[in-house]
Design a protein around this motif. Sequence first.
Motif, PDB file in Angstrom:
ATOM      1  N   LEU A  19      36.060 -42.508  30.953  1.00  0.00           N
ATOM      2  CA  LEU A  19      37.424 -41.566  30.781  1.00  0.00           C
ATOM      3  C   LEU A  19      37.972 -40.351  31.855  1.00  0.00           C
ATOM      4  O   LEU A  19      39.179 -40.268  32.256  1.00  0.00           O
ATOM      5  N   VAL A  20      36.757 -39.602  32.692  1.00  0.00           N
ATOM      6  CA  VAL A  20      37.165 -39.196  33.793  1.00  0.00           C
ATOM      7  C   VAL A  20      37.863 -39.454  35.200  1.00  0.00           C
ATOM      8  O   VAL A  20      39.191 -38.791  35.496  1.00  0.00           O
ATOM      9  N   GLY A  21      38.110 -41.241  34.704  1.00  0.00           N
ATOM     10  CA  GLY A  21      38.306 -41.283  36.319  1.00  0.00           C
ATOM     11  C   GLY A  21      39.700 -41.737  35.878  1.00  0.00           C
ATOM     12  O   GLY A  21      40.631 -42.257  36.621  1.00  0.00           O
ATOM     13  N   CYS A  22      40.091 -41.766  34.191  1.00  0.00           N
ATOM     14  CA  CYS A  22      41.274 -41.751  34.430  1.00  0.00           C
ATOM     15  C   CYS A  22      42.626 -41.261  34.506  1.00  0.00           C
ATOM     16  O   CYS A  22      43.593 -40.850  34.107  1.00  0.00           O
ATOM     17  N   VAL A  23      41.890 -40.261  35.360  1.00  0.00           N
ATOM     18  CA  VAL A  23      42.646 -38.911  35.288  1.00  0.00           C
ATOM     19  C   VAL A  23      43.986 -39.357  36.849  1.00  0.00           C
ATOM     20  O   VAL A  23      45.216 -38.801  36.810  1.00  0.00           O
ATOM     21  N   THR A  24      43.505 -39.107  37.883  1.00  0.00           N
ATOM     22  CA  THR A  24      44.361 -39.992  39.666  1.00  0.00           C
ATOM     23  C   THR A  24      44.591 -41.230  39.756  1.00  0.00           C
ATOM     24  O   THR A  24      43.842 -41.354  39.411  1.00  0.00           O
ATOM     25  N   GLY A  25      44.631 -40.783  40.216  1.00  0.00           N
ATOM     26  CA  GLY A  25      45.262 -41.899  41.615  1.00  0.00           C
ATOM     27  C   GLY A  25      46.214 -43.429  40.863  1.00  0.00           C
ATOM     28  O   GLY A  25      45.227 -44.312  41.138  1.00  0.00           O
ATOM     29  N   ASP A  26      47.128 -43.229  39.525  1.00  0.00           N
ATOM     30  CA  ASP A  26      47.390 -44.277  38.982  1.00  0.00           C
ATOM     31  C   ASP A  26      48.827 -44.060  39.691  1.00  0.00           C
ATOM     32  O   ASP A  26      49.527 -43.724  40.157  1.00  0.00           O
ATOM     33  N   GLY A  76      53.211 -34.116  20.312  1.00  0.00           N
ATOM     34  CA  GLY A  76      52.681 -33.807  21.557  1.00  0.00           C
ATOM     35  C   GLY A  76      53.339 -34.128  22.616  1.00  0.00           C
ATOM     36  O   GLY A  76      54.401 -34.472  22.409  1.00  0.00           O
ATOM     37  N   ILE A  77      52.660 -34.330  23.390  1.00  0.00           N
ATOM     38  CA  ILE A  77      52.919 -34.413  24.962  1.00  0.00           C
ATOM     39  C   ILE A  77      52.295 -35.973  25.088  1.00  0.00           C
ATOM     40  O   ILE A  77      51.193 -36.076  24.527  1.00  0.00           O
ATOM     41  N   ALA A  78      53.019 -36.962  25.107  1.00  0.00           N
ATOM     42  CA  ALA A  78      52.298 -38.470  25.812  1.00  0.00           C
ATOM     43  C   ALA A  78      52.734 -38.122  26.879  1.00  0.00           C
ATOM     44  O   ALA A  78      53.583 -37.990  27.824  1.00  0.00           O
ATOM     45  N   SER A  79      51.708 -39.636  28.044  1.00  0.00           N
ATOM     46  CA  SER A  79      51.712 -39.628  29.161  1.00  0.00           C
ATOM     47  C   SER A  79      51.413 -41.451  28.984  1.00  0.00           C
ATOM     48  O   SER A  79      50.894 -42.009  27.887  1.00  0.00           O
ATOM     49  N   TRP A  80      50.828 -41.540  30.699  1.00  0.00           N
ATOM     50  CA  TRP A  80      50.423 -42.824  30.554  1.00  0.00           C
ATOM     51  C   TRP A  80      49.743 -43.612  31.118  1.00  0.00           C
ATOM     52  O   TRP A  80      49.627 -42.737  32.197  1.00  0.00           O
ATOM     53  N   TYR A  81      48.945 -44.508  31.694  1.00  0.00           N
ATOM     54  CA  TYR A  81      48.375 -44.960  32.302  1.00  0.00           C
ATOM     55  C   TYR A  81      48.106 -46.495  33.464  1.00  0.00           C
ATOM     56  O   TYR A  81      49.371 -47.394  32.136  1.00  0.00           O
ATOM     57  N   GLY A  82      48.712 -47.352  34.409  1.00  0.00           N
ATOM     58  CA  GLY A  82      48.696 -48.108  34.683  1.00  0.00           C
ATOM     59  C   GLY A  82      47.881 -49.200  35.683  1.00  0.00           C
ATOM     60  O   GLY A  82      47.279 -49.666  35.702  1.00  0.00           O
ATOM     61  N   THR A  83      48.798 -49.391  37.047  1.00  0.00           N
ATOM     62  CA  THR A  83      48.271 -50.626  37.793  1.00  0.00           C
ATOM     63  C   THR A  83      46.190 -49.695  37.981  1.00  0.00           C
ATOM     64  O   THR A  83      45.655 -50.797  37.712  1.00  0.00           O
ATOM     65  N   ASP A 142      47.670 -41.393  25.507  1.00  0.00           N
ATOM     66  CA  ASP A 142      48.219 -41.688  26.552  1.00  0.00           C
ATOM     67  C   ASP A 142      48.529 -43.405  26.410  1.00  0.00           C
ATOM     68  O   ASP A 142      47.707 -44.543  25.526  1.00  0.00           O
ATOM     69  N   LEU A 143      49.798 -43.637  26.282  1.00  0.00           N
ATOM     70  CA  LEU A 143      51.002 -44.785  26.680  1.00  0.00           C
ATOM     71  C   LEU A 143      50.106 -46.406  27.249  1.00  0.00           C
ATOM     72  O   LEU A 143      50.233 -45.732  28.997  1.00  0.00           O
ATOM     73  N   SER A 144      50.156 -47.417  27.097  1.00  0.00           N
ATOM     74  CA  SER A 144      50.467 -48.491  28.825  1.00  0.00           C
ATOM     75  C   SER A 144      52.290 -47.926  28.995  1.00  0.00           C
ATOM     76  O   SER A 144      52.239 -47.116  29.024  1.00  0.00           O
ATOM     77  N   TYR A 145      51.448 -48.110  29.894  1.00  0.00           N
ATOM     78  CA  TYR A 145      53.245 -48.810  31.446  1.00  0.00           C
ATOM     79  C   TYR A 145      54.042 -49.312  30.541  1.00  0.00           C
ATOM     80  O   TYR A 145      55.209 -48.421  30.016  1.00  0.00           O
ATOM     81  N   ALA A 146      53.929 -50.641  29.459  1.00  0.00           N
ATOM     82  CA  ALA A 146      55.268 -51.114  29.304  1.00  0.00           C
ATOM     83  C   ALA A 146      55.760 -50.263  28.007  1.00  0.00           C
ATOM     84  O   ALA A 146      56.652 -50.386  27.250  1.00  0.00           O
ATOM     85  N   ALA A 147      54.611 -49.668  27.439  1.00  0.00           N
ATOM     86  CA  ALA A 147      55.239 -49.004  26.128  1.00  0.00           C
ATOM     87  C   ALA A 147      55.888 -47.485  26.971  1.00  0.00           C
ATOM     88  O   ALA A 147      56.794 -46.815  26.218  1.00  0.00           O
ATOM     89  N   ALA A 148      55.222 -46.950  27.188  1.00  0.00           N
ATOM     90  CA  ALA A 148      56.225 -45.928  28.567  1.00  0.00           C
ATOM     91  C   ALA A 148      56.606 -46.034  28.594  1.00  0.00           C
ATOM     92  O   ALA A 148      58.089 -45.330  29.053  1.00  0.00           O
ATOM     93  N   ARG A 149      57.391 -47.600  29.028  1.00  0.00           N
ATOM     94  CA  ARG A 149      59.235 -47.957  29.350  1.00  0.00           C
ATOM     95  C   ARG A 149      59.611 -48.252  28.654  1.00  0.00           C
ATOM     96  O   ARG A 149      61.035 -47.379  28.200  1.00  0.00           O
TER      97      ARG A 149
END
Length: 264
Positions: A19-26, A76-83, A142-149
């Motif tokens: 989970l901590v790794g889900c923050v940067t480099g995406d 609240g605020i939504a974000s997303w995570y991808g590759t 946190d949304l999938s990339y497809a959901a964010a699109r």
Amino acid sequence: MPINKVFYRFLLLAFSLNLVGCVTGDSAPDDYIRDDTPDAIPANEPLSRYGNMPSYTVRGKTYHVLKSSNGFTQKGIASWYGTKFHGRKTSSGEPYNMYAMTAAHKTLPLPTYVEVTHTGNGRKVILKVNDRGPFHEGRVIDLSYAAARKLGISATGTGPVSLRVINTSALDLKTSEVVLPEEINTGGKIHVQVAAMGSESAAEKMAGNLRDKKIPSVRVHVIENDGKKLYRVRIGPIPNVDLAYQVINELNEIGLDKARVIVD
């Protein structure tokens, strides 16, 4: 220390580090431009084997997983995570697919189905929550990339949303003898449309097959467009959207995968 406790602590540590790794480099994929990925179809599923511990701690903060999601709403605020995480295991044990309609939440049971609305542009999606996160202050999902699109926040990275849980235990057509009422909530009548055909006989045949399967309130609605008649096989009216998506799930299980919710 008993081996089962050691194993549990190991899983919890690995889970927290992931989970901590889900923050940067995406990043976003280079070859994906669709904004019309179909919504997740809510299903009455058992809790996943993983990701549903009573509580867990990330960056010194402890989160308590809800015992029930019924009636849950949030803004609240939504974000997303991808590759970066595509193909990796989510907290529930499922592989993360940035092209699927999924999401991560800090405290909802896994899995939970939610309707997420972008409060800025009014767009809505139905998502399956199968992961944990996000752990930035103020972010609620946190949304999938497809959901964010599809919601229109992939370019901005974040966006204001509201979410509500869809009650997937409301109806089971295989065991229930519920008769769907004719009078429904304001805002338009809700139907599940199974098919739209140019042939009256084909539409009536499909409707008959559905009635034979003990599916209630099946009707053929006829409309005329440019002098041509269209025969729509529909179920309903249905009292609310939650029930409508449960009906769609049951139809999918018998091989009818083109059904959709109609409000008119």
